[in-house]
Design a protein around this motif. Structure first.
Motif, mmCIF file in Angstrom:
data_model
loop_
_atom_site.group_PDB
_atom_site.id
_atom_site.type_symbol
_atom_site.label_atom_id
_atom_site.label_comp_id
_atom_site.label_asym_id
_atom_site.label_seq_id
_atom_site.Cartn_x
_atom_site.Cartn_y
_atom_site.Cartn_z
ATOM 1 N N GLU A 103 14.292 27.076 62.253
ATOM 2 C CA GLU A 103 13.500 27.904 63.166
ATOM 3 C C GLU A 103 14.128 29.293 63.310
ATOM 4 O OE1 GLU A 103 11.215 27.277 67.391
ATOM 5 O OE2 GLU A 103 13.331 26.782 67.357
ATOM 6 N N TYR A 133 13.450 31.350 60.249
ATOM 7 C CA TYR A 133 12.092 31.917 60.312
ATOM 8 C C TYR A 133 12.099 33.156 61.215
ATOM 9 C CZ TYR A 133 7.009 32.170 60.791
ATOM 10 O OH TYR A 133 5.700 32.600 60.765
ATOM 11 N N TYR A 155 11.060 36.667 59.616
ATOM 12 C CA TYR A 155 9.686 37.138 59.869
ATOM 13 C C TYR A 155 9.528 37.849 61.220
ATOM 14 C CZ TYR A 155 8.958 34.122 55.850
ATOM 15 O OH TYR A 155 9.052 33.548 54.605
ATOM 16 N N PRO A 206 8.441 30.933 65.276
ATOM 17 C CA PRO A 206 7.215 30.381 64.706
ATOM 18 C C PRO A 206 6.445 29.525 65.709
ATOM 19 C CG PRO A 206 9.128 29.113 64.001
ATOM 20 C CD PRO A 206 9.660 30.266 64.804
ATOM 21 N N GLN A 228 3.311 27.058 62.138
ATOM 22 C CA GLN A 228 4.064 27.924 61.214
ATOM 23 C C GLN A 228 5.386 27.268 60.822
ATOM 24 O OE1 GLN A 228 4.087 31.328 63.833
ATOM 25 N NE2 GLN A 228 2.686 32.496 62.521
ATOM 26 N N LEU A 229 6.037 26.650 61.798
ATOM 27 C CA LEU A 229 7.318 26.003 61.513
ATOM 28 C C LEU A 229 7.127 24.825 60.556
ATOM 29 C CD1 LEU A 229 10.346 25.916 62.081
ATOM 30 C CD2 LEU A 229 9.901 24.460 64.036
ATOM 31 N N PHE A 246 6.516 26.192 57.100
ATOM 32 C CA PHE A 246 7.759 26.777 56.558
ATOM 33 C C PHE A 246 8.679 25.661 56.071
ATOM 34 C CE2 PHE A 246 11.948 29.021 57.591
ATOM 35 C CZ PHE A 246 11.872 29.919 56.536
ATOM 36 N N GLN A 247 8.819 24.626 56.913
ATOM 37 C CA GLN A 247 9.678 23.489 56.554
ATOM 38 C C GLN A 247 9.158 22.792 55.300
ATOM 39 O OE1 GLN A 247 9.720 21.744 60.386
ATOM 40 N NE2 GLN A 247 11.939 21.778 60.547
ATOM 41 N N ASN A 259 7.640 36.479 48.869
ATOM 42 C CA ASN A 259 7.885 35.382 49.810
ATOM 43 C C ASN A 259 8.235 34.086 49.070
ATOM 44 O OD1 ASN A 259 8.078 34.670 52.580
ATOM 45 N ND2 ASN A 259 6.315 33.339 52.240
ATOM 46 N N ILE A 316 11.459 31.776 49.808
ATOM 47 C CA ILE A 316 11.421 30.324 50.074
ATOM 48 C C ILE A 316 12.336 29.596 49.078
ATOM 49 C CG2 ILE A 316 9.928 28.258 49.960
ATOM 50 C CD1 ILE A 316 9.285 29.910 52.426
#
Ligand code: ACO
Length: 428
Positions: free
Chosen positions: A84, A87, A91, A95, A99-100, A103-104, A159, A163
């Motif tokens: 978290e 993120y 960004y 998040p 969103q989290l 992302f995960q 991006n 990642i």
């Protein structure tokens, strides 16, 4: 109040704009100074030079304040998770739940590295320091993802590179360790969280199930949060300056890892444990080492003490000291090195030499003790720091690209010979 400073030089007055940050920090903008007055500024080690404006991390070294995107490190360490916070710094905002989750999920699905990376890894001698290995392996990712070489591609593609590096660094780090031990590699398990997955790849075997102790994985997560970013430090500045030439993210992060490696930066966590062990082996006489640290003819420094910016206390060190007690207690570890560390800290904090110079324990003074309790070998400590710092490097690189910062290229004051004729070899 005026928003410029005046410089009086050789009878002429130069006005230099003063800019102000959101926390009231003021800076003199000298970017036009050379073209107007012929002067440059000199500031070895950039002790008083702002290299950029940045919205990622605020720290006040005098007050011991550290905030990422406005959130205090104390709250983040207490309430958040590493992913978290990653993120957040990359960004700019915390998040949402969705969103989290996304992302995960994205990170989880990129943890595997190309099979050919194994051939590069196996080329390293078993004694290779893992920091050198991961720096090389991160750089080698440019060969597997050639599109990443161009950082000017679409933001979706950039991006994707971001990642991938966050997903793959734990795999590369664990594999560097396995290769050093000449043990079989363990592949990532997509059902596990970031830290548990890393611990399993470090300590598990491909042939059997490995149970990750939640105390260990939670402690590692907190340590990673505490290392996430620290504004324009040596490695972050390296990442930004390498990236400013439009080198790829992987190349820039590889350079950041190399910068972190040194004992005056991230390498201090390894150096602290080596120092504490040396003190223990030498009979545990703490005052002898305090005397050595104060002796200017002795190169010895108290590792884990002092900081370029914090001159009162390092807020991360406070959190880590408490975490060290908690983790060792929860794991039932009794490490005599912790007692030596506490004694050393107690003696140094009362000593006028350390008080006068504002030398306090930094984040690395206690982190090595926790890493040891978690079973992480000493030469992997700085690798742990690199795992934690990765989101910060990414955020700094991304911000530098988005701000369109020019190529980093300082000037110098030349002090060498003046023009002189070449001397043929038989006349020297
Ligand atoms: N032990 C003994 N004396 C020290 C120490 C130390 N750890 N650190 C600084 N000093 C002394 C210096 O000798 C100098 O004394 P002087 O004024 O009498 O000449 C004075 O304190 C100022 O030191 P500088 O080196 O000028 O301070 P600088 O800001 O350049 O360095 C640094 C900061 C590199 C962190 C330094 O304190 C150090 O070497 N510490 C030990 C290594 C360490 O723990 N590094 C980790 C930093 S945190 C991080 O990267 C996460």
């Amino acid at each position: 109040m005026s928003n410029f400073a005046e410089l009086n030089y050789e009878g002429k007055l130069y006005q230099l704009p003063v800019i102000e940050g959101s926390e009231g920090e003021k800076a003199i903008d000298i970017s036009k100074l050379r073209s107007t007055s012929g002067l440059i500024t000199i500031d070895k080690g950039f002790k008083n030079t702002g290299s950029t404006e940045s919205a990622i991390t605020f720290l006040d070294g005098e007050k011991g304040v550290l905030r990422h995107r406005g959130y205090s490190i104390e709250e983040l360490a207490d309430k958040s998770s590493f992913i978290e916070v990653a993120y957040l710094v990359i960004y700019g905002e915390l998040p949402t739940e969705e969103q989290l989750k996304d992302f995960q999920l994205e990170i989880t699905h990129h943890t595997l590295v190309h099979e050919d990376v194994k051939a590069i890894l196996e080329g390293f001698p078993s004694k290779a320091h893992p920091m050198g290995v991961i720096s090389s392996l991160v750089s080698s990712l440019t060969a597997f993802y050639p599109k990443s070489l161009d950082p000017n591609r679409s933001s979706e593609e950039v991006n994707g590179t971001i990642i991938r590096i966050i997903a793959k660094l734990p795999t590369l780090a664990a594999w560097a360790f396995k290769n050093r031990m000449r043990q079989p590699l363990v592949y990532p398990n997509n059902n596990l969280d970031y830290c548990s997955n890393f611990l399993r790849m470090m300590f598990g075997l491909p042939t059997e199930d490995y149970h990750v102790d939640p105390v260990v994985s939670k402690a590692l997560d907190k340590l990673l949060i505490l290392h996430v970013d620290h504004e324009q430090n040596c490695s972050a500045s390296t990442v930004r300056i390498v990236g400013s030439s439009h080198a790829s993210l992987y190349a820039s992060i590889s350079a950041g890892i190399a910068a972190l490696w040194g004992p005056l930066h991230g390498g201090a966590n390894q150096a602290v444990i080596e120092m504490l062990e040396a003190i223990k082996a030498d009979g545990g006489d703490v005052s002898k080492y305090i005397t050595k640290a104060k002796d200017k003819s002795d190169p010895f420094r108290l590792m884990g003490f002092g900081h370029r910016v914090y001159k009162n206390f390092d807020p991360r060190a406070r959190i880590i000291k408490k975490a060290a007690d908690d983790v060792l207690g929860a794991l039932g570890v009794n490490d005599p090195i912790l007692d030596i560390a506490k004694e050393l800290e107690g003696v140094a904090l009362k000593d006028q030499y350390f008080i006068d110079r504002g030398l306090y324990p930094n984040v690395d003074f206690y982190s090595g003790i926790i890493y040891r309790a978690l079973g992480i070998p000493t030469d992997m400590f700085t690798v742990m720091f690199a795992l934690g710092r990765l989101p910060g490097w990414v955020a700094q690189w991304k911000e530098m690209r988005e701000y369109g910062d020019p190529i980093g290229r300082p000037r110098q004051v030349y002090t060498g010979h003046n023009d002189r004729p070449y001397v043929p070899i038989n006349e020297r």
